[in-house]
Design a protein around this motif. Structure first.
Motif, PDB file in Angstrom:
ATOM      1  N   THR A 124       4.323   9.534  -4.021  1.00 38.44           N
ATOM      2  CA  THR A 124       3.599  10.804  -3.915  1.00 38.44           C
ATOM      3  C   THR A 124       4.293  11.765  -2.959  1.00 38.44           C
ATOM      4  O   THR A 124       4.391  12.967  -3.223  1.00 38.44           O
ATOM      5  N   ILE A 125       4.792  11.237  -1.849  1.00 36.10           N
ATOM      6  CA  ILE A 125       5.498  12.087  -0.875  1.00 36.10           C
ATOM      7  C   ILE A 125       6.766  12.673  -1.496  1.00 36.10           C
ATOM      8  O   ILE A 125       7.104  13.839  -1.270  1.00 36.10           O
ATOM      9  N   TYR A 132       1.726  13.919   2.780  1.00 32.36           N
ATOM     10  CA  TYR A 132       0.703  12.902   2.503  1.00 32.36           C
ATOM     11  C   TYR A 132      -0.008  12.528   3.799  1.00 32.36           C
ATOM     12  O   TYR A 132       0.567  12.596   4.887  1.00 32.36           O
ATOM     13  N   LYS A 133      -1.256  12.138   3.653  1.00 30.59           N
ATOM     14  CA  LYS A 133      -2.045  11.620   4.767  1.00 30.59           C
ATOM     15  C   LYS A 133      -2.607  10.269   4.336  1.00 30.59           C
ATOM     16  O   LYS A 133      -3.359  10.181   3.376  1.00 30.59           O
ATOM     17  N   THR A 134      -2.241   9.202   5.074  1.00 28.10           N
ATOM     18  CA  THR A 134      -2.686   7.864   4.692  1.00 28.10           C
ATOM     19  C   THR A 134      -4.178   7.684   4.952  1.00 28.10           C
ATOM     20  O   THR A 134      -4.805   8.494   5.638  1.00 28.10           O
ATOM     21  N   LYS A 135      -4.714   6.604   4.425  1.00 26.04           N
ATOM     22  CA  LYS A 135      -6.095   6.239   4.738  1.00 26.04           C
ATOM     23  C   LYS A 135      -6.170   5.782   6.194  1.00 26.04           C
ATOM     24  O   LYS A 135      -5.139   5.468   6.808  1.00 26.04           O
ATOM     25  N   TYR A 151      -4.540   7.581  11.439  1.00 26.70           N
ATOM     26  CA  TYR A 151      -3.845   7.619  10.164  1.00 26.70           C
ATOM     27  C   TYR A 151      -2.448   8.190  10.392  1.00 26.70           C
ATOM     28  O   TYR A 151      -2.157   8.734  11.464  1.00 26.70           O
ATOM     29  N   VAL A 176       2.337   5.591  -2.105  1.00 26.02           N
ATOM     30  CA  VAL A 176       2.328   6.677  -1.121  1.00 26.02           C
ATOM     31  C   VAL A 176       3.704   7.336  -1.051  1.00 26.02           C
ATOM     32  O   VAL A 176       3.830   8.574  -1.034  1.00 26.02           O
ATOM     33  N   ALA A 229       2.965   1.136   9.332  1.00 25.22           N
ATOM     34  CA  ALA A 229       3.089   2.245   8.390  1.00 25.22           C
ATOM     35  C   ALA A 229       3.953   3.367   8.963  1.00 25.22           C
ATOM     36  O   ALA A 229       4.774   3.960   8.256  1.00 25.22           O
ATOM     37  N   LEU A 261       7.426   4.595   7.123  1.00 29.92           N
ATOM     38  CA  LEU A 261       7.536   5.956   6.600  1.00 29.92           C
ATOM     39  C   LEU A 261       8.626   6.755   7.319  1.00 29.92           C
ATOM     40  O   LEU A 261       9.271   7.608   6.720  1.00 29.92           O
ATOM     41  N   TYR A 316       0.828  -1.207   0.000  1.00 29.66           N
ATOM     42  CA  TYR A 316       0.000   0.000   0.000  1.00 29.66           C
ATOM     43  C   TYR A 316       0.866   1.262   0.000  1.00 29.66           C
ATOM     44  O   TYR A 316       0.512   2.280  -0.625  1.00 29.66           O
ATOM     45  N   LEU A 317       2.025   1.207   0.663  1.00 34.40           N
ATOM     46  CA  LEU A 317       2.862   2.391   0.822  1.00 34.40           C
ATOM     47  C   LEU A 317       3.741   2.692  -0.393  1.00 34.40           C
ATOM     48  O   LEU A 317       4.332   3.780  -0.463  1.00 34.40           O
TER      49      LEU A 317
END
Length: 285
Positions: free
Chosen positions: A232-233, A239-242, A276, A229, A252, A256, A225-226
């Protein structure tokens, strides 16, 4: 003979004592069922007893009821004289006590001794007896296997080793190991919490718990999933995760922070209580 039921023996004794309006030592009590917390919520039992007032106590209560209204010959003048004498004795005793107050030098000595003893205790508390790593592994492995040997689950011998210098790795495998944490691992957090509190308090180590590859699968899922992400970062810087549940948010967070050591990475909670991970520059959020 009456029957009482509560969560603990202390509570059930209190119920019986209140019911008969007497002390617990004045009751004849028979324990029907011992309370039990069970294991991870299974096999939980309440405390059940039967109780009645002791025969001797019942006779004493009856005798007290028969005599409590009888008048005795009381001389009011004698009582007044005794009260006056008592007050005089109290005053004399107070004066004697105030004359025995320690001198300033004596009080300073007391305080010096007090702080010296406290400092000695603090120094002793700082002494930590470090055990050999192999000795710690052997001890934890023995105790944790003993803890789970009488459960209804069919599990292999529990493995214990060092994950890193500050973390112990504990792994559950076997036919029923997945049943320990339930469907979708909803009991994983509870099991991890129990073992962490014991290991951290006694040995000072963190815990990495693996049960039927649950942690491994969770890490693989969150890492996948990351991937977008992280891209994008790198492009936008933030970024703000789900919303992430349970252990996922911690996985997570760790991933990160490893990827972006120079950014602000923290767990946040929204208005619904969902957690999150927020990645941002070091500024107010």
């Amino acid at each position: 003979m009456k029957k009482f039921e509560a969560k603990t023996l202390e509570e059930v004794y209190e119920l019986a004592s209140n019911e008969f309006s007497c002390s617990i030592i004045d009751l004849e009590i028979e324990i029907i069922q011992q309370p039990s917390k069970g294991f991870l919520g299974f096999g939980k039992k309440t405390a059940i007893v039967t109780a009645q007032v002791k025969r001797r106590q019942r006779r004493d209560n009856k005798k007290y009821k028969d005599t409590r209204y009888k008048k005795s010959n009381i001389n009011i003048e004698d009582v007044s004289e005794k009260i006056a004498n008592t007050k005089t004795q109290v005053k004399k005793q107070t004066v004697q006590n105030t004359t025995k107050v320690p001198s300033v030098e004596g009080k300073e000595k007391i305080f010096d001794n007090f702080y010296t003893e406290n400092n000695q205790k603090e120094e002793i508390a700082k002494i930590v007896i470090k055990k050999d790593r192999n000795e710690i592994i052997s001890e934890v492995k023995k105790d944790i296997n003993k803890l789970f040997q009488n459960t209804c689950y069919e599990i292999d011998e529990i493995e214990v080793d060092f994950y890193d210098d500050d973390t112990l790795y504990v792994e559950f495998n076997g036919k029923d190991s997945a049943l320990l944490i339930g469907k979708e691992g909803y009991r994983y957090k509870a099991l991890s919490y129990i073992l962490f509190n014991w290991i951290n308090e006694k040995y000072g180590f963190m815990l990495r718990l693996e049960v039927a590859e649950f942690l491994k699968n969770q890490e693989e899922a969150i890492y996948n999933y990351l991937i977008p992400v992280i891209e994008t970062i790198n492009e936008t810087g933030t970024y703000k995760t789900k919303p992430l549940d349970g252990i996922l948010v911690h996985i997570a967070l760790k991933r990160l922070r490893e990827e972006f050591p120079n950014k602000y990475v923290a767990v946040k909670t929204n208005v619904r209580g969902d957690k999150y991970v927020l990645v941002n520059e070091y500024r107010s959020n």
